[in-house]
Scaffold this active site. Structure first.
Site, mmCIF file in Angstrom:
data_model
loop_
_atom_site.group_PDB
_atom_site.id
_atom_site.type_symbol
_atom_site.label_atom_id
_atom_site.label_comp_id
_atom_site.label_asym_id
_atom_site.label_seq_id
_atom_site.Cartn_x
_atom_site.Cartn_y
_atom_site.Cartn_z
ATOM 1 N N PRO A 1 -6.327 -5.104 -2.154
ATOM 2 C CA PRO A 1 -7.279 -6.152 -1.741
ATOM 3 C C PRO A 1 -6.886 -7.315 -2.631
ATOM 4 O O PRO A 1 -6.728 -7.203 -3.763
ATOM 5 C CB PRO A 1 -8.637 -5.626 -2.098
ATOM 6 C CG PRO A 1 -8.471 -3.908 -2.087
ATOM 7 C CD PRO A 1 -7.170 -3.639 -2.472
ATOM 8 N N ASN A 2 -6.824 -8.338 -1.923
ATOM 9 C CA ASN A 2 -6.778 -9.769 -2.518
ATOM 10 C C ASN A 2 -5.486 -10.259 -2.787
ATOM 11 O O ASN A 2 -5.382 -11.209 -3.377
ATOM 12 C CB ASN A 2 -7.848 -9.985 -3.643
ATOM 13 C CG ASN A 2 -9.188 -9.664 -3.278
ATOM 14 O OD1 ASN A 2 -9.602 -10.340 -2.255
ATOM 15 N ND2 ASN A 2 -10.167 -8.825 -3.714
ATOM 16 N N ARG B 1 -4.793 -17.269 -6.117
ATOM 17 C CA ARG B 1 -5.823 -16.576 -6.815
ATOM 18 C C ARG B 1 -5.522 -16.365 -8.333
ATOM 19 O O ARG B 1 -4.255 -16.004 -8.650
ATOM 20 C CB ARG B 1 -5.810 -15.048 -6.039
ATOM 21 C CG ARG B 1 -6.521 -14.129 -6.772
ATOM 22 C CD ARG B 1 -6.542 -12.874 -6.497
ATOM 23 N NE ARG B 1 -7.388 -12.202 -7.298
ATOM 24 C CZ ARG B 1 -7.127 -10.582 -7.513
ATOM 25 N NH1 ARG B 1 -6.189 -9.941 -7.122
ATOM 26 N NH2 ARG B 1 -8.206 -10.110 -7.974
ATOM 27 N N HIS C 1 0.336 -3.415 -12.331
ATOM 28 C CA HIS C 1 -0.368 -4.603 -12.419
ATOM 29 C C HIS C 1 0.036 -5.609 -12.909
ATOM 30 O O HIS C 1 0.831 -5.553 -14.153
ATOM 31 C CB HIS C 1 -1.802 -4.072 -13.362
ATOM 32 C CG HIS C 1 -2.527 -2.856 -12.750
ATOM 33 N ND1 HIS C 1 -3.283 -2.799 -11.713
ATOM 34 C CD2 HIS C 1 -2.557 -1.544 -12.851
ATOM 35 C CE1 HIS C 1 -3.726 -1.758 -11.389
ATOM 36 N NE2 HIS C 1 -3.241 -0.895 -12.097
ATOM 37 N N ASN D 1 0.354 -1.350 -6.300
ATOM 38 C CA ASN D 1 -0.596 -2.220 -7.107
ATOM 39 C C ASN D 1 -1.756 -2.316 -6.211
ATOM 40 O O ASN D 1 -1.951 -2.812 -5.257
ATOM 41 C CB ASN D 1 -0.211 -3.562 -7.394
ATOM 42 C CG ASN D 1 -1.227 -4.563 -8.071
ATOM 43 O OD1 ASN D 1 -2.462 -4.088 -8.088
ATOM 44 N ND2 ASN D 1 -0.969 -5.679 -8.608
ATOM 45 N N TYR E 1 -2.745 -14.158 -12.800
ATOM 46 C CA TYR E 1 -1.776 -13.600 -12.143
ATOM 47 C C TYR E 1 -0.444 -14.233 -11.942
ATOM 48 O O TYR E 1 0.442 -13.367 -11.339
ATOM 49 C CB TYR E 1 -2.502 -13.050 -10.667
ATOM 50 C CG TYR E 1 -3.680 -12.308 -10.877
ATOM 51 C CD1 TYR E 1 -3.674 -10.955 -11.444
ATOM 52 C CD2 TYR E 1 -4.756 -12.754 -10.468
ATOM 53 C CE1 TYR E 1 -4.651 -9.947 -11.482
ATOM 54 C CE2 TYR E 1 -5.886 -11.947 -10.487
ATOM 55 C CZ TYR E 1 -5.897 -10.737 -11.097
ATOM 56 O OH TYR E 1 -7.058 -9.895 -11.265
ATOM 57 N N GLU F 1 2.458 2.938 -10.787
ATOM 58 C CA GLU F 1 1.171 2.143 -10.728
ATOM 59 C C GLU F 1 1.815 0.936 -11.490
ATOM 60 O O GLU F 1 2.156 0.874 -12.560
ATOM 61 C CB GLU F 1 0.151 2.672 -11.294
ATOM 62 C CG GLU F 1 -0.842 1.720 -11.516
ATOM 63 C CD GLU F 1 -2.292 2.477 -12.449
ATOM 64 O OE1 GLU F 1 -2.050 3.596 -13.075
ATOM 65 O OE2 GLU F 1 -3.350 1.801 -12.553
ATOM 66 N N ARG G 1 -8.984 -6.772 -20.345
ATOM 67 C CA ARG G 1 -9.665 -7.576 -19.537
ATOM 68 C C ARG G 1 -11.398 -7.071 -19.750
ATOM 69 O O ARG G 1 -11.726 -6.257 -20.657
ATOM 70 C CB ARG G 1 -9.105 -7.849 -18.329
ATOM 71 C CG ARG G 1 -7.886 -8.493 -18.275
ATOM 72 C CD ARG G 1 -7.338 -8.653 -16.798
ATOM 73 N NE ARG G 1 -8.103 -9.668 -15.828
ATOM 74 C CZ ARG G 1 -8.046 -9.395 -14.593
ATOM 75 N NH1 ARG G 1 -7.163 -8.874 -14.075
ATOM 76 N NH2 ARG G 1 -8.936 -10.592 -14.023
ATOM 77 N N ALA H 1 -8.199 -4.164 -7.333
ATOM 78 C CA ALA H 1 -9.507 -3.658 -7.834
ATOM 79 C C ALA H 1 -9.827 -2.173 -7.240
ATOM 80 O O ALA H 1 -10.601 -1.246 -7.908
ATOM 81 C CB ALA H 1 -10.787 -4.520 -7.547
HETATM 82 C C1 DQA Z 1 -4.684 -5.947 -10.515
HETATM 83 C C2 DQA Z 1 -5.607 -5.969 -11.712
HETATM 84 C C3 DQA Z 1 -6.833 -5.628 -10.969
HETATM 85 O O1 DQA Z 1 -8.047 -5.266 -12.104
HETATM 86 C C4 DQA Z 1 -7.564 -6.661 -10.285
HETATM 87 O O2 DQA Z 1 -8.663 -6.226 -9.551
HETATM 88 C C5 DQA Z 1 -6.307 -7.058 -9.261
HETATM 89 C C6 DQA Z 1 -5.207 -7.077 -9.634
HETATM 90 C C7 DQA Z 1 -3.393 -6.745 -11.203
HETATM 91 O O3 DQA Z 1 -2.482 -6.751 -10.628
HETATM 92 O O4 DQA Z 1 -3.211 -7.386 -12.585
HETATM 93 O O5 DQA Z 1 -6.633 -7.059 -8.124
HETATM 94 O O6 DQA Z 1 -4.299 -4.990 -10.244
#
Ligand code: DQA
Length: 146
Positions: free
Chosen positions: A10-11, A18, A100, A74, A23, A98, A107, A77
């Site tokens: 998501p997102n 964003r 990020h 990735n 990021y 995984e 954080r 959240a």
């Molecule tokens: C994320 C870290 C997550 O906490 C966050 O909700 C994201 C992006 C990252 O790539 O740093 O959507 O996965």
């Protein structure tokens, strides 16, 4: 060519606009292009899927069982809440990494838990786009060692 599946949660479709201070400025399309290039150089094709829906990501993991040698995710959240996605990943037997962009451990406290960490081979966090490239290297290396 063998396939690596890259899943984006998501997102992440809004990367670039964003919170660039967290990021970075690369769009998801740019990240996928760079990751694809790294995979091709190692003799793999990259199949990418982004979804804002947990169930679609779970089904994409199920689908990867048929097609993919390795998997990079990735989960955004969902990383911090989805035991269902964690269970799905546990069923995928190939190497899985995984990723990020940011470093969730540095954080907010709710980002410190990863439901995926217990079921993946390893996690790369806080390295921005480089993390995706290193994830490809890791999948390729793990495939070579089995
Ligand atoms: C994320 C870290 C997550 O906490 C966050 O909700 C994201 C992006 C990252 O790539 O740093 O959507 O996965």
């Amino acid at each position: 060519m063998p396939e690596i599946v890259l899943l984006s949660g998501p997102n992440l479709d809004l990367l670039g606009v964003r919170s660039p201070e967290i990021y970075g400025t690369a769009t998801l399309e740019e990240i996928v292009a760079a990751t694809s290039e790294r995979a091709s150089a190692a003799g793999f094709t990259l199949r990418h899927r982004q979804s804002n829906f947990e169930g679609e990501l779970i089904e994409a993991v199920h689908g990867a069982r048929e097609s993919a040698a390795g998997l990079i995710i990735n989960a955004g959240a969902l990383t911090h809440s989805s035991w269902a996605l964690s269970d799905a990943l546990a069923i995928f037997t190939g190497p899985k990494i995984e990723v990020h962009l940011s470093n969730p451990a540095a954080r907010e406290p709710f980002r410190h838990l990863s439901t995926l960490a217990p079921v993946v081979n390893g996690s790369l966090a806080g390295l921005g786009v480089l993390g995706y490239l290193l994830a490809v290297d890791a999948v390729v290396a793990l495939l070579g060692s089995v």
